[in-house]
Design a protein around this motif. Structure first.
Motif, PDB file in Angstrom:
ATOM      1  N   GLU A 100     -10.792   4.078  11.784  1.00  0.00           N
ATOM      2  CA  GLU A 100      -9.773   5.087  11.503  1.00  0.00           C
ATOM      3  C   GLU A 100      -8.760   5.171  12.633  1.00  0.00           C
ATOM      4  N   ALA A 101      -9.245   5.093  13.887  1.00  0.00           N
ATOM      5  CA  ALA A 101      -8.357   5.147  15.059  1.00  0.00           C
ATOM      6  C   ALA A 101      -7.392   3.966  15.072  1.00  0.00           C
ATOM      7  N   LEU A 102      -7.846   2.824  14.539  1.00  0.00           N
ATOM      8  CA  LEU A 102      -6.991   1.621  14.466  1.00  0.00           C
ATOM      9  C   LEU A 102      -6.153   1.599  13.187  1.00  0.00           C
ATOM     10  N   ASP A 103      -6.138   2.741  12.472  1.00  0.00           N
ATOM     11  CA  ASP A 103      -5.341   2.876  11.247  1.00  0.00           C
ATOM     12  C   ASP A 103      -5.742   1.828  10.208  1.00  0.00           C
ATOM     13  N   GLY A 104      -7.055   1.557  10.149  1.00  0.00           N
ATOM     14  CA  GLY A 104      -7.557   0.497   9.280  1.00  0.00           C
ATOM     15  C   GLY A 104      -7.329   0.732   7.809  1.00  0.00           C
ATOM     16  N   TYR A 105      -7.237   2.012   7.409  1.00  0.00           N
ATOM     17  CA  TYR A 105      -7.077   2.301   5.976  1.00  0.00           C
ATOM     18  C   TYR A 105      -5.669   1.985   5.455  1.00  0.00           C
ATOM     19  N   SER A 106      -4.723   1.739   6.366  1.00  0.00           N
ATOM     20  CA  SER A 106      -3.341   1.472   5.920  1.00  0.00           C
ATOM     21  C   SER A 106      -2.926   0.013   6.094  1.00  0.00           C
ATOM     22  N   ILE A 107      -3.853  -0.838   6.546  1.00  0.00           N
ATOM     23  CA  ILE A 107      -3.436  -2.221   6.866  1.00  0.00           C
ATOM     24  C   ILE A 107      -2.972  -2.979   5.627  1.00  0.00           C
ATOM     25  N   GLU A 108      -3.621  -2.750   4.489  1.00  0.00           N
ATOM     26  CA  GLU A 108      -3.189  -3.458   3.276  1.00  0.00           C
ATOM     27  C   GLU A 108      -1.791  -3.004   2.865  1.00  0.00           C
ATOM     28  N   TYR A 109      -1.526  -1.714   2.980  1.00  0.00           N
ATOM     29  CA  TYR A 109      -0.201  -1.189   2.639  1.00  0.00           C
ATOM     30  C   TYR A 109       0.860  -1.782   3.566  1.00  0.00           C
ATOM     31  N   ARG A 110       0.552  -1.844   4.882  1.00  0.00           N
ATOM     32  CA  ARG A 110       1.522  -2.386   5.846  1.00  0.00           C
ATOM     33  C   ARG A 110       1.810  -3.861   5.571  1.00  0.00           C
ATOM     34  N   ALA A 111       0.758  -4.627   5.252  1.00  0.00           N
ATOM     35  CA  ALA A 111       0.937  -6.050   4.935  1.00  0.00           C
ATOM     36  C   ALA A 111       1.780  -6.213   3.675  1.00  0.00           C
ATOM     37  N   HIS A 112       1.476  -5.390   2.681  1.00  0.00           N
ATOM     38  CA  HIS A 112       2.231  -5.420   1.416  1.00  0.00           C
ATOM     39  C   HIS A 112       3.714  -5.109   1.675  1.00  0.00           C
ATOM     40  N   GLU A 113       3.984  -4.123   2.530  1.00  0.00           N
ATOM     41  CA  GLU A 113       5.352  -3.692   2.806  1.00  0.00           C
ATOM     42  C   GLU A 113       6.161  -4.799   3.488  1.00  0.00           C
ATOM     43  N   ILE A 114       5.561  -5.453   4.467  1.00  0.00           N
ATOM     44  CA  ILE A 114       6.283  -6.507   5.196  1.00  0.00           C
ATOM     45  C   ILE A 114       6.479  -7.740   4.313  1.00  0.00           C
ATOM     46  N   LEU A 115       5.486  -8.116   3.525  1.00  0.00           N
ATOM     47  CA  LEU A 115       5.650  -9.254   2.610  1.00  0.00           C
ATOM     48  C   LEU A 115       6.741  -8.967   1.582  1.00  0.00           C
ATOM     49  N   ALA A 116       6.802  -7.722   1.096  1.00  0.00           N
ATOM     50  CA  ALA A 116       7.851  -7.347   0.138  1.00  0.00           C
ATOM     51  C   ALA A 116       9.222  -7.469   0.794  1.00  0.00           C
ATOM     52  N   GLY A 117       9.338  -7.036   2.045  1.00  0.00           N
ATOM     53  CA  GLY A 117      10.612  -7.149   2.768  1.00  0.00           C
ATOM     54  C   GLY A 117      11.063  -8.582   2.924  1.00  0.00           C
ATOM     55  N   LEU A 118      10.087  -9.489   3.041  1.00  0.00           N
ATOM     56  CA  LEU A 118      10.405 -10.911   3.204  1.00  0.00           C
ATOM     57  C   LEU A 118      10.547 -11.634   1.873  1.00  0.00           C
ATOM     58  N   GLY A 119      10.574 -10.867   0.767  1.00  0.00           N
ATOM     59  CA  GLY A 119      10.945 -11.457  -0.522  1.00  0.00           C
ATOM     60  C   GLY A 119       9.807 -11.763  -1.467  1.00  0.00           C
ATOM     61  N   PHE A 120       8.562 -11.334  -1.173  1.00  0.00           N
ATOM     62  CA  PHE A 120       7.430 -11.625  -2.056  1.00  0.00           C
ATOM     63  C   PHE A 120       7.201 -10.472  -3.036  1.00  0.00           C
ATOM     64  N   SER A 121       7.133 -10.793  -4.325  1.00  0.00           N
ATOM     65  CA  SER A 121       6.846  -9.775  -5.345  1.00  0.00           C
ATOM     66  C   SER A 121       5.356  -9.421  -5.303  1.00  0.00           C
TER      67      SER A 121
END
Length: 637
Positions: A127-148
């Protein structure tokens, strides 16, 4: 943060760096620039420890985390989904997730306090490493780089090299390093993704070092430039535009110092010659000779911006309509690219075809070039049109056993060896480089040879697909100069906005599977696009203006015929005037090209005034011609 002191790095007998110094401070955003071959990529590899310096030191904080994007990452392969690959950035979170899953499985049969405490500790760290949001963060950056969303579930191995590089970039960004080292990060990005990356890097709190030939990207991201030049690292406190101004000022001062010193040396040498023959003055002459030998010499300024001294000509001009496309539809399985669209390319058009990857830009170029026949509708090439198509796959048509110069000579036999060497020099092949075999060249070098070939063709219509890939800033400038003086027709796909802004007079983009046109430069298009309402199918400015026009009064058939005849006569007279103005402009350019005129300030001012006046009149006449031509086409339609 990182300190480079007295760095020497030698390749064979050549010193790539010779006692170079550079300190990278926290939060700095730096553009590392220089001509190809000056060691920019090598320097990044030295920083990360891939290469060892000959001498000197590279020191950095012990716990510094470096994110390094380089072209070698293209070889990375995986059968995992790209979302999974991107999430590999979170090594500790992934490890904790696995450990938590294992503990939860054990708790099904083991209820010991020790196991429950261990689970609590792991969950707390996760939780301290914000582990519950890592999938969301990865999804957000991939979307920014053009991946649907759908693409993020696909295996990495199913993507092309350029798209795999985007995944590697996403993975590096997700690691949140203290410093980012990015080697040509925009090479495999489309314009929307480049803009997204610009915004991301502007907000990035760590330090950044970017090697890039995209000067607009550098201008928007960096606040410092470091130039790799003659074995040294020269800093400039500002973005790329500031660097150009500051460097010009430094070179002006250096040039003045060089000229003054040379004048002083000549004066001293004359005095020495006069005194040397006289016994009474011999001691004085020796003293002056020693002083000259000890003098620290100022170097003359090198010309880093060579101009094109190559004539891009074609034997036959094309007719007015170069390509006419009607009712074009094109689709792939499960993907419609174009639907019942049309477009006309006219003589003299220099079109930038822009948009996100996957919208059909390269497909449209192949239809225009005639290499893609699998489409509905018609695409007709006009009278006397001769075409050259440059794309990365053209590299396959190079003759591997030919030398570089031989390859161009066999393709363009009408050009002299001097002319061909000149254009090869523009694309970084100088001296004995021109005798290298094609088969020993890198992919980037082959690309430059193919581009040089395209520009020596006897073609009045150039189709260019990503021509600036693998070119440094100087070579991009050379290509811009070449296309600006080229009197034929051009359509180009590129993600280099500086290149597009300097060569295009029309913008094409694909929207809702239709070819749309903006009648202006790329900068003007960007400004219009920024003000454009977020409404689907918003018409381009020219269409909007036509909708606002009031309907003219109905003319009788005789009135319409007379009116049309009058308009056609006016158009003919205007064409004659344009021809005269074009001839006058050419003469005015020849006057300005004469070096002798620059020694006479009054003549130079008069010549400049005359040139600008003719240019202005020509632009006005051309604009008037377009208006008249549109009126005639509407009446005839």
């Amino acid at each position: 943060m990182i300190a480079i002191n007295n760095l020497i790095f030698e390749i064979g007998a050549r010193a790539l760096y010779d006692e170079a110094n550079w300190h990278i401070k926290p939060g700095e955003k730096i553009g590392l620039i220089g001509a190809n071959g000056t060691g920019k990529t090598t320097l990044l590899k030295i920083i990360v420890g891939d290469y060892k310096p000959t001498s000197g030191t590279v020191s950095m904080s012990k716990d510094i985390k470096i994110g390094y994007l380089n072209q070698d990452l293209l070889s990375y392969q995986s059968d995992k989904s790209i979302l999974h690959v991107a999430m590999e950035a979170f090594a500790r979170q992934n490890q904790l997730h696995t450990e938590i899953e294992n503990i939860l499985k054990k708790l099904e049969t083991d209820y010991s306090d020790d196991l429950i405490d261990k689970l609590s500790d792991k969950q707390h760290e996760f939780e301290a490493l914000d582990g519950y949001s890592i999938e969301y963060r990865a999804h957000e950056i991939l979307a920014g780089l053009g991946f649907s969303d759908d693409e993020q579930g696909r295996q990495l191995s199913t993507f092309s090299g350029g798209w795999r590089m985007r995944v590697m970039l996403a993975k590096i960004l997700l690691q949140a390093p203290d410093i980012l080292l990015l080697d040509e990060p925009t090479n495999h990005l489309d314009l929307p993704s480049i803009k997204w990356l610009e915004n991301y890097l502007q907000a990035f709190e760590g330090a950044i070092v970017i090697v890039s030939h995209d000067r607009y990207f550098l201008d928007r991201v960096v606040n410092k430039i470091v130039e790799s030049r003659k074995g040294k690292l020269i800093p400039y406190a500002g973005n790329y535009s500031f660097y150009l101004e500051e460097k010009a000022l430094r070179e002006e001062i250096q040039s003045g110092q060089f000229k003054n010193q040379q004048a002083k040396i000549r004066q001293e040498e004359r005095l020495i010659e006069r005194f040397r023959a006289k016994a009474s003055k011999a001691k004085m002459a020796q003293s002056r000779i020693k002083a000259l030998e000890k003098m620290e010499r100022v170097d003359d300024v090198d010309d880093d911006n060579p101009s094109v001294n190559f004539s891009f000509k074609f034997s036959r001009p094309s007719g007015r309509h170069v390509v006419r496309m009607e009712n074009i539809s094109k689709s792939y399985p499960n993907l419609q690219i174009l639907s019942h669209t049309e477009g006309v390319i006219e003589k003299g058009d220099k079109i930038a075809l822009i948009g996100a990857n996957g919208r059909g830009k390269s497909t449209l170029l192949r239809i225009i070039a005639g290499t893609d026949k699998e489409f509905e509708g018609t695409s007709e090439t006009g009278h006397n049109v001769t075409t050259t198509f440059f794309a990365q796959h053209q590299l396959e048509s190079l003759h591997l056993e030919h030398e570089i110069l031989q390859e161009l000579q066999s393709f363009a036999p009408k050009h002299t060896e001097t002319e061909l060497r000149s254009i090869l020099g523009c694309f970084l092949f100088t001296g004995d480089d021109v005798f290298k075999k094609i088969r020993v060249l890198s992919g980037g070098e082959k690309s430059r040879v193919a581009l040089a070939k395209a520009l020596t063709a006897d073609a009045n219509f150039l189709i260019l697909d990503e021509p600036t890939n693998h070119l440094d800033i100087q070579s991009v400038n050379i290509l811009i100069q070449a296309l600006q003086q080229y009197e034929g027709t051009v359509i180009a796909v590129s993600h280099d906005r500086y290149f597009l802004d300097n060569i295009a007079n029309k913008i094409w983009y694909i929207e809702d599977q239709k070819i749309k046109e903006y009648p202006g430069t790329y900068a003007e298009y960007e400004e219009w696009q920024s003000k454009r309402p977020a409404v689907k199918n918003t018409p381009a400015p020219a269409v909007q203006e036509k909708k606002k026009e009031e309907k003219p009064k109905q003319e009788t058939a005789d009135e319409k015929t007379k009116h049309l005849k009058k308009l056609n006569q006016s158009l003919k007279e205007l064409e004659e005037e344009i021809s005269k103005l074009e001839a006058s402009l050419k003469k005015a350019e020849e006057v300005l090209a004469d070096d002798s005129i620059y020694g006479n300030k009054q003549k130079l001012e008069e010549a400049n005034l005359n040139y600008n006046s003719i240019k202005s009149n020509l632009k006005e006449a051309q604009s008037e011609w377009e208006t008249l031509a549109e009126q005639i086409m509407e009446m005839e339609g």
